[in-house]
Design a protein around this motif. Structure first.
Motif, PDB file in Angstrom:
ATOM      1  N   UNK A 108      67.988 -14.937  55.991  1.00 57.32           N
ATOM      2  CA  UNK A 108      67.257 -14.882  54.726  1.00 57.32           C
ATOM      3  C   UNK A 108      65.875 -15.515  54.861  1.00 57.32           C
ATOM      4  N   UNK A 109      65.785 -16.600  55.629  1.00 53.04           N
ATOM      5  CA  UNK A 109      64.467 -17.185  55.856  1.00 53.04           C
ATOM      6  C   UNK A 109      63.590 -16.189  56.617  1.00 53.04           C
ATOM      7  N   UNK A 110      64.167 -15.547  57.610  1.00 55.86           N
ATOM      8  CA  UNK A 110      63.428 -14.562  58.411  1.00 55.86           C
ATOM      9  C   UNK A 110      62.965 -13.397  57.546  1.00 55.86           C
ATOM     10  N   UNK A 111      63.795 -13.007  56.565  1.00 58.95           N
ATOM     11  CA  UNK A 111      63.417 -11.905  55.672  1.00 58.95           C
ATOM     12  C   UNK A 111      62.264 -12.305  54.760  1.00 58.95           C
ATOM     13  N   UNK A 112      62.331 -13.511  54.204  1.00 61.09           N
ATOM     14  CA  UNK A 112      61.301 -13.938  53.258  1.00 61.09           C
ATOM     15  C   UNK A 112      60.006 -14.391  53.935  1.00 61.09           C
ATOM     16  N   UNK A 113      60.129 -14.998  55.114  1.00 58.64           N
ATOM     17  CA  UNK A 113      58.954 -15.592  55.772  1.00 58.64           C
ATOM     18  C   UNK A 113      58.886 -15.159  57.238  1.00 58.64           C
ATOM     19  N   UNK A 114      58.750 -13.863  57.493  1.00 61.61           N
ATOM     20  CA  UNK A 114      58.824 -13.362  58.872  1.00 61.61           C
ATOM     21  C   UNK A 114      57.753 -13.919  59.805  1.00 61.61           C
ATOM     22  N   UNK A 115      56.569 -14.232  59.288  1.00 63.94           N
ATOM     23  CA  UNK A 115      55.491 -14.719  60.163  1.00 63.94           C
ATOM     24  C   UNK A 115      55.617 -16.207  60.462  1.00 63.94           C
ATOM     25  N   UNK A 116      56.569 -16.878  59.824  1.00 60.71           N
ATOM     26  CA  UNK A 116      56.719 -18.318  60.021  1.00 60.71           C
ATOM     27  C   UNK A 116      57.839 -18.657  61.002  1.00 60.71           C
ATOM     28  N   UNK A 117      58.330 -17.649  61.708  1.00 65.32           N
ATOM     29  CA  UNK A 117      59.417 -17.857  62.667  1.00 65.32           C
ATOM     30  C   UNK A 117      58.975 -17.385  64.048  1.00 65.32           C
ATOM     31  N   UNK A 166      53.449 -29.655  58.176  1.00 64.23           N
ATOM     32  CA  UNK A 166      52.367 -29.081  58.959  1.00 64.23           C
ATOM     33  C   UNK A 166      52.846 -28.304  60.168  1.00 64.23           C
ATOM     34  N   UNK A 167      54.047 -27.729  60.086  1.00 61.86           N
ATOM     35  CA  UNK A 167      54.603 -26.948  61.192  1.00 61.86           C
ATOM     36  C   UNK A 167      54.164 -25.492  61.034  1.00 61.86           C
ATOM     37  N   UNK A 168      53.456 -24.904  62.012  1.00 62.35           N
ATOM     38  CA  UNK A 168      52.992 -23.525  61.852  1.00 62.35           C
ATOM     39  C   UNK A 168      54.122 -22.505  61.883  1.00 62.35           C
ATOM     40  N   UNK A 169      55.138 -22.741  62.730  1.00 58.84           N
ATOM     41  CA  UNK A 169      56.285 -21.835  62.832  1.00 58.84           C
ATOM     42  C   UNK A 169      57.525 -22.639  63.203  1.00 58.84           C
ATOM     43  N   UNK A 170      58.666 -22.182  62.672  1.00 60.44           N
ATOM     44  CA  UNK A 170      59.956 -22.749  63.060  1.00 60.44           C
ATOM     45  C   UNK A 170      60.533 -21.972  64.233  1.00 60.44           C
ATOM     46  N   UNK A 171      61.339 -22.649  65.034  1.00 57.47           N
ATOM     47  CA  UNK A 171      62.347 -22.022  65.875  1.00 57.47           C
ATOM     48  C   UNK A 171      63.667 -22.280  65.153  1.00 57.47           C
ATOM     49  N   UNK A 215      66.884 -19.187  47.161  1.00 59.63           N
ATOM     50  CA  UNK A 215      66.093 -20.306  46.643  1.00 59.63           C
ATOM     51  C   UNK A 215      66.031 -21.429  47.670  1.00 59.63           C
ATOM     52  N   UNK A 216      67.143 -21.686  48.343  1.00 58.88           N
ATOM     53  CA  UNK A 216      67.186 -22.766  49.326  1.00 58.88           C
ATOM     54  C   UNK A 216      66.211 -22.524  50.473  1.00 58.88           C
ATOM     55  N   UNK A 217      66.038 -21.265  50.888  1.00 56.80           N
ATOM     56  CA  UNK A 217      65.114 -20.980  51.984  1.00 56.80           C
ATOM     57  C   UNK A 217      63.658 -21.169  51.557  1.00 56.80           C
ATOM     58  N   UNK A 218      63.397 -21.052  50.275  1.00 57.09           N
ATOM     59  CA  UNK A 218      62.056 -21.370  49.775  1.00 57.09           C
ATOM     60  C   UNK A 218      61.800 -22.872  49.878  1.00 57.09           C
ATOM     61  N   UNK A 219      62.853 -23.674  49.693  1.00 59.83           N
ATOM     62  CA  UNK A 219      62.735 -25.112  49.937  1.00 59.83           C
ATOM     63  C   UNK A 219      62.399 -25.376  51.399  1.00 59.83           C
ATOM     64  N   UNK A 220      63.085 -24.675  52.298  1.00 64.17           N
ATOM     65  CA  UNK A 220      62.864 -24.881  53.730  1.00 64.17           C
ATOM     66  C   UNK A 220      61.416 -24.588  54.105  1.00 64.17           C
ATOM     67  N   UNK A 221      60.851 -23.558  53.513  1.00 65.62           N
ATOM     68  CA  UNK A 221      59.464 -23.234  53.848  1.00 65.62           C
ATOM     69  C   UNK A 221      58.508 -24.258  53.261  1.00 65.62           C
ATOM     70  N   UNK A 222      58.853 -24.804  52.101  1.00 66.23           N
ATOM     71  CA  UNK A 222      58.018 -25.855  51.510  1.00 66.23           C
ATOM     72  C   UNK A 222      58.016 -27.100  52.399  1.00 66.23           C
ATOM     73  N   UNK A 223      59.157 -27.419  53.010  1.00 64.73           N
ATOM     74  CA  UNK A 223      59.215 -28.540  53.942  1.00 64.73           C
ATOM     75  C   UNK A 223      58.365 -28.240  55.176  1.00 64.73           C
TER      76      UNK A 223
END
Length: 489
Positions: free
Chosen positions: A200-209, A182-187, A169-177
């Motif tokens: 876990x973030x990488x698993x849920x949002x692989x294209x955003x890293x 307006x950040x296209x991808x995180x490092x 759930x916390x990683x879903x918060x991170x993606x909402x931030x």
């Protein structure tokens, strides 16, 4: 430095963070330990993702704007450890390690739900309690039970609210931030528990890293209370062997010390200086020995402390080293969040763990966590949480060879899983004599910069890490002996 920060903040509406400000307005703020004015914001999130119209919490974050006007769009997100550490609180410690990355990239620190200002699940600070109260298992359980009862009275703790502080759930918060800024991808840069969060973030949002650094890997399948025992035992054994030349009887002294327990001792409380008399039993000693093992510079003083306790009954050194590891207010854990994570993600798998307890440490931690988690509200964890899919983008895995909590065996296992089908995307760097976390070791910060700043994935890996792998273990501390009568001054 203050001059360019001031100019940059004045230009925010024209450059850089314009998109972020439109989506989630950032406000000037100041953080302890950082002299310059930065940018802070918050985002309202549902406590329970399945009930978007239900109770809400505010997730707080800090943005350190990039120095350059023509900055890169992919910001750096720092994921804190613990579980239970506030990312914003450790920002001052982390900025020197990320300074080069901050030239052309925003640095973002998000207080994960349950930490810092994001619906905190804090328990009272026990650092000034008597030593025996701090380390006594039964006393800890009483304090944690009282803390749980208090947390369940909070607006976000009522009606089983503590169940909604899992990593997923916390990683879903991170993606909402990320979307709000307006950040296209995180490092991603994660340390300790932050590596589990990053995976876990990488698993849920692989294209955003874009790139990932995980330092001191605590993967989702490690079963934390079970792995503590063999991993700490291995680190202690390595220490005893490493300093055998300087302290030839060290292993015998350690065994003699264990055999002498329980015993009454008098020790000055490290923070208050007040003398305390209490009984040291086996569990109390093991809890005192573990913390210094996390940092080789502190661990170098353990042989002298063990010898003094075993031979002369002087325990001040041992308990002083334990207190020194605490590191200050910014490193304190939100213990309510800690148990909400571990009780949901690790404890259900304890019976399946294949880790064999260490010879000395046995089941000290497993039994303690089992007792706490028996009454702690437990969140739901998806089955896929425990699976690590192949890396969709380059990942730099880092491990300290002397780490008592997340040694290389965990990093090696995860590196293999990430490299399936794309071995060129993963590198596992082991610094043999480093402790828990290698980001602060020698040239590693420059290595991380080269990895993240590389223009192409091909250029990102592999990185030459020879400057770090050759760093030796700190030599054993030897107390200065006062001259005897008649000796030369």
């Amino acid at each position: 430095m203050r001059e360019w920060r001031g100019c940059l903040l004045a230009l925010l509406t024209m450059t850089g963070l314009g998109t972020a400000a439109a989506a989630a307005p950032l406000k000037p703020c100041r953080i302890d330990g950082i002299p310059n004015e930065l940018q802070c914001g918050s985002l309202q999130r549902p406590l329970d993702p399945a009930r978007p119209d239900g109770a809400k919490i505010d997730v707080h974050y800090l943005v350190v704007p990039a120095m350059a006007r023509n900055k890169q769009p992919d910001a750096v997100l720092m994921l804190a450890g613990g579980p239970g550490q506030s990312a914003i609180s450790v920002a001052a410690r982390m900025l020197p390690r990320l300074s080069r990355l901050g030239n052309r990239r925003d640095l973002v620190f998000i207080d994960q739900r349950g930490t810092g200002k994001s619906a905190p699940l804090d328990c009272p600070d026990d650092s000034r309690l008597p030593i025996t109260e701090q380390l006594d298992g039964a006393a800890q359980l009483r304090r944690l039970d009282a803390c749980r009862a208090a947390l369940e009275k909070l607006p976000y703790g009522q009606e089983g609210g503590l169940r909604f502080f899992t990593t997923t759930i916390a990683m879903q918060d991170m993606d909402a931030v990320r979307e709000a800024l307006g950040v296209p991808q995180w490092n991603l840069i994660g340390g300790s528990y932050g590596t589990r969060a990053a995976l876990e973030y990488l698993r849920q949002f692989p294209t955003k890293v874009r790139r990932t650094v995980i330092d001191g890997v605590a993967p989702p399948d490690m079963v934390l209370p079970a792995s503590f025992s063999p991993d700490t035992q291995a680190a202690l054994d390595k220490l005893l062997d490493a300093h055998a030349k300087t302290y030839p009887t060290l292993r015998a002294d350690w065994q003699a010390l264990l055999a002498s327990l329980p015993r009454q001792v008098t020790v000055a409380q490290p923070l208050t200086g007040q003398p305390e008399r209490f009984t040291v039993d086996r569990e109390l000693l093991l809890r005192a020995v573990r913390p210094p093992l996390y940092q080789p510079a502190l661990a170098a003083a353990l042989p002298a402390a063990i010898q003094a306790a075993a031979r002369d009954g002087r325990f001040d050194g041992l308990f002083g080293l334990t207190s020194a590891f605490s590191g200050g207010k910014d490193l304190r854990l939100a213990m309510g969040m800690h148990f909400s994570v571990v009780c949901a993600e690790d404890m259900p798998r304890l019976a399946e763990s294949t880790d064999k307890p260490g010879a000395d440490f046995q089941r000290v931690d497993a039994d303690m966590y089992a007792r706490v988690c028996k009454t702690w509200p437990r969140g739901d964890v998806p089955a896929d949480f425990y699976k690590v899919p192949p890396a969709p983008s380059p990942v730099l895995v880092m491990s300290g060879g002397a780490d008592p909590a997340t040694p290389p065996r965990h990093g090696e296992r995860i590196a293999k899983a990430l490299a399936v089908g794309h071995a060129e995307r993963v590198q596992h760097l082991v610094v043999p004599e480093a402790g828990h976390g290698v980001m602060g070791v020698g040239c590693v910060r420059d290595l991380m910069f080269r990895f993240i700043d590389a223009k192409t994935d091909t250029d990102a890996l592999p990185q030459d890490a020879s400057c770090a792998t050759r760093i030796p273990r700190p030599v054993a501390f030897q107390p200065i002996q006062a001259p005897t009568n008649g000796a030369a001054q």
